[in-house]
Design a protein around this motif. Structure first.
Motif, PDB file in Angstrom:
ATOM      1  N   ARG A 135       7.931  12.407  -0.605  1.00 53.41           N
ATOM      2  CA  ARG A 135       6.945  12.322  -1.668  1.00 53.41           C
ATOM      3  C   ARG A 135       6.733  13.777  -2.144  1.00 53.41           C
ATOM      4  O   ARG A 135       6.450  13.737  -3.669  1.00 53.41           O
ATOM      5  CB  ARG A 135       5.642  12.391  -0.562  1.00 53.41           C
TER       6      ARG A 135
ATOM      7  N   CYS B  65       1.008   4.273  -2.921  1.00 54.87           N
ATOM      8  CA  CYS B  65       0.912   5.597  -2.789  1.00 54.87           C
ATOM      9  C   CYS B  65       1.913   6.334  -3.155  1.00 54.87           C
ATOM     10  O   CYS B  65       1.833   7.507  -3.830  1.00 54.87           O
ATOM     11  CB  CYS B  65       0.604   5.794  -1.187  1.00 54.87           C
TER      12      CYS B  65
ATOM     13  N   GLU C 278      -1.170   5.478 -11.089  1.00 51.64           N
ATOM     14  CA  GLU C 278      -2.289   4.880 -10.250  1.00 51.64           C
ATOM     15  C   GLU C 278      -2.200   3.284 -10.496  1.00 51.64           C
ATOM     16  O   GLU C 278      -2.672   2.913 -11.574  1.00 51.64           O
ATOM     17  CB  GLU C 278      -3.616   5.497 -10.393  1.00 51.64           C
TER      18      GLU C 278
ATOM     19  N   GLU D 229       1.034  -1.332  -0.002  1.00 52.76           N
ATOM     20  CA  GLU D 229       0.055  -0.077   0.100  1.00 52.76           C
ATOM     21  C   GLU D 229       1.006   1.174   0.009  1.00 52.76           C
ATOM     22  O   GLU D 229       0.468   2.289  -0.855  1.00 52.76           O
ATOM     23  CB  GLU D 229      -0.927   0.218   1.035  1.00 52.76           C
ATOM     24  N   ASP D 230       2.003   1.374   0.865  1.00 54.63           N
ATOM     25  CA  ASP D 230       2.908   2.371   1.021  1.00 54.63           C
ATOM     26  C   ASP D 230       3.465   2.689  -0.467  1.00 54.63           C
ATOM     27  O   ASP D 230       3.645   3.823  -1.079  1.00 54.63           O
ATOM     28  CB  ASP D 230       3.886   2.099   1.747  1.00 54.63           C
TER      29      ASP D 230
END
Length: 443
Positions: free
Chosen positions: A390, A61, A69, A57-58
């Motif tokens: 990020r 993201c 995506e 999941e990380d």
């Protein structure tokens, strides 16, 4: 070129150029649907830079920050032998990039063109890697596969001059780095594992310098008379010895020995540790010579007293610990030695990704901390960098203001990552900047 620009160019080179070139060999991306080689490299490496224990999941993201995506299930399915090769080759490409500051940490380092700290760190691998990376073996059948990260850190600029992969069972003294010609006017600081008289001779022939520990059982010649090193030191009246000697049996090599008697409490702890280790390994008692050597710290150099004082030599050799701390950050913060995953391919893929992330972490650390005016904690910086990962991904994927993000990192760590200065005993950075503040008990 300033450090921010250097790091920015390096990141763009890896993610926007090298990834495409390496994919032509590794074939990690065969059909370009969502992932491109660039976004694949960026997504995984930056996800593990932000969180070395990144989940599917990380990583998904981080893929969004990188402009695509994908589902966590798609990330899970990405792990393959091709992906492992992709990140292994990318790591090897990254080690060829030298990111070093133009200014040194302290005036004493300016005497040399480079101040190279050399050491290695071992990582145990899954047993299926034994053919490629042979380990030393161990109890209960473990340790069959391992590798060494043979590393050279330039203390003057902060740059990594070398990070080479070697067999886990290979001794440091047999490393290929022993035969690399040193840069003129450079200084190499090495631990006991690299002690080799022909290597020291070669360094001197290159118009370079060395500062290294020496085996306690090494025979020396003083004024033409042969002695056992520790026996000769014990015959000296002073607790600190600085003398010209010759080492070697067939061909004597002149150099300078610097030795000092350590406090009794430390010597006793050394003896206890030596006795325990020797009994555990061979079931025997250590030799009398080994026990006697615990009273002393000694090293040899080809630098004269005019070029380097005793105190300065002690301070520089103590600074060798900085490469040990580098390995600690890679293993404690970056988790490069943590072999986790559902199978060996996942474990090895994560290993190479974490190594890539560790190099980027070091580049960013050098860009923010390597300055003669700042007193920053490298450990704190390694943690703080994660807050900006990020944003780095976003700017890389949009070809935006990457340098502006890197400037923000510099400003932030210089405020929030200051070194806690010691009041009683000065740390390595304080000693480098003021060797006269050395308060080690020279008895």
């Amino acid at each position: 070129m300033d450090m921010v620009t250097k790091v920015s160019n390096a990141l763009k080179s890896i993610f926007l150029e090298s990834a495409d070139h390496i994919n032509s060999q590794a074939k990690a991306v065969k059909r370009r649907r969502k992932f491109t080689p660039r976004s694949l490299a960026q997504t995984f490496i930056l996800a593990f830079l932000k969180n070395p224990n990144a989940s599917f999941e990380d990583i998904a993201c981080m893929a969004v920050a990188s402009g695509i995506e994908v589902s966590p299930q798609a990330i899970e399915q990405r792990y393959s032998s091709d992906l492992e090769l992709f990140f292994k080759l990318l790591f090897q490409d990254m080690t060829q990039i030298a990111i070093g500051a133009d200014e040194s940490l302290a005036p004493i380092l300016n005497r040399f063109s480079e101040v190279i700290l050399i050491d290695s760190s071992s990582v145990t691998l899954p047993d299926n890697q034994e053919k490629q990376y042979r380990g030393c073996g161990g109890t209960y059948g473990g340790g069959k596969a391992a590798l060494k990260l043979q590393t050279e850190l330039d203390l003057r600029s902060g740059g990594l001059r070398c990070v080479e992969i070697e067999q886990g069972r290979a001794p440091d003294g047999a490393s290929n780095r022993q035969h690399i010609e040193q840069t003129a006017e450079s200084l190499r600081i090495a631990d006991l594992g690299y002690f080799n008289i022909p290597v020291l001779k070669k360094i001197e022939q290159s118009n370079a310098y060395f500062l290294t520990r020496i085996q306690h059982h090494t025979k020396i010649h003083v004024d033409g008379v042969k002695y056992d090193l520790v026996t000769w030191l014990n015959s000296q009246e002073e607790g600190t010895v600085d003398h010209r000697i010759e080492i070697g049996l067939k061909e004597r090599f002149p150099c300078r020995v610097i030795a000092y008697r350590v406090p009794e409490e430390l010597a006793n702890r050394r003896r206890q540790k030596l006795i325990k280790a020797t009994r555990s390994k061979s079931g025997r008692q250590p030799s009398a010579g080994s026990l006697a050597a615990c009273d002393w710290e000694f090293m040899v150099t080809n630098l004269s007293a005019e070029q380097l004082s005793v105190e300065e030599a002690i301070v520089l050799y103590r600074a060798r610990w900085q490469i040990e701390l580098l390995f600690k950050r890679w293993k404690s913060h970056g988790l490069i030695a943590q072999m986790d995953g559902c199978n060996d391919i996942v474990k090895m893929t994560k290993f190479w990704i974490r190594l890539c992330a560790a190099l980027i972490q070091h580049w960013l650390t050098v860009a923010t901390a390597w300055s003669p005016t700042h007193c920053l904690s490298l450990d704190k910086i390694a943690r703080r960098i994660r807050d900006f990962v990020r944003e780095i991904a976003i700017q890389l994927s949009t070809t935006g203001e990457l340098e502006a993000v890197l400037c923000d990192i510099c400003k932030t760590v210089r405020v929030g990552c200051k070194l806690n200065l010691r009041r009683k005993k000065p740390g390595a950075l304080s000693l480098l900047r003021d060797p006269a503040s050395l308060d080690y008990v020279l008895t």
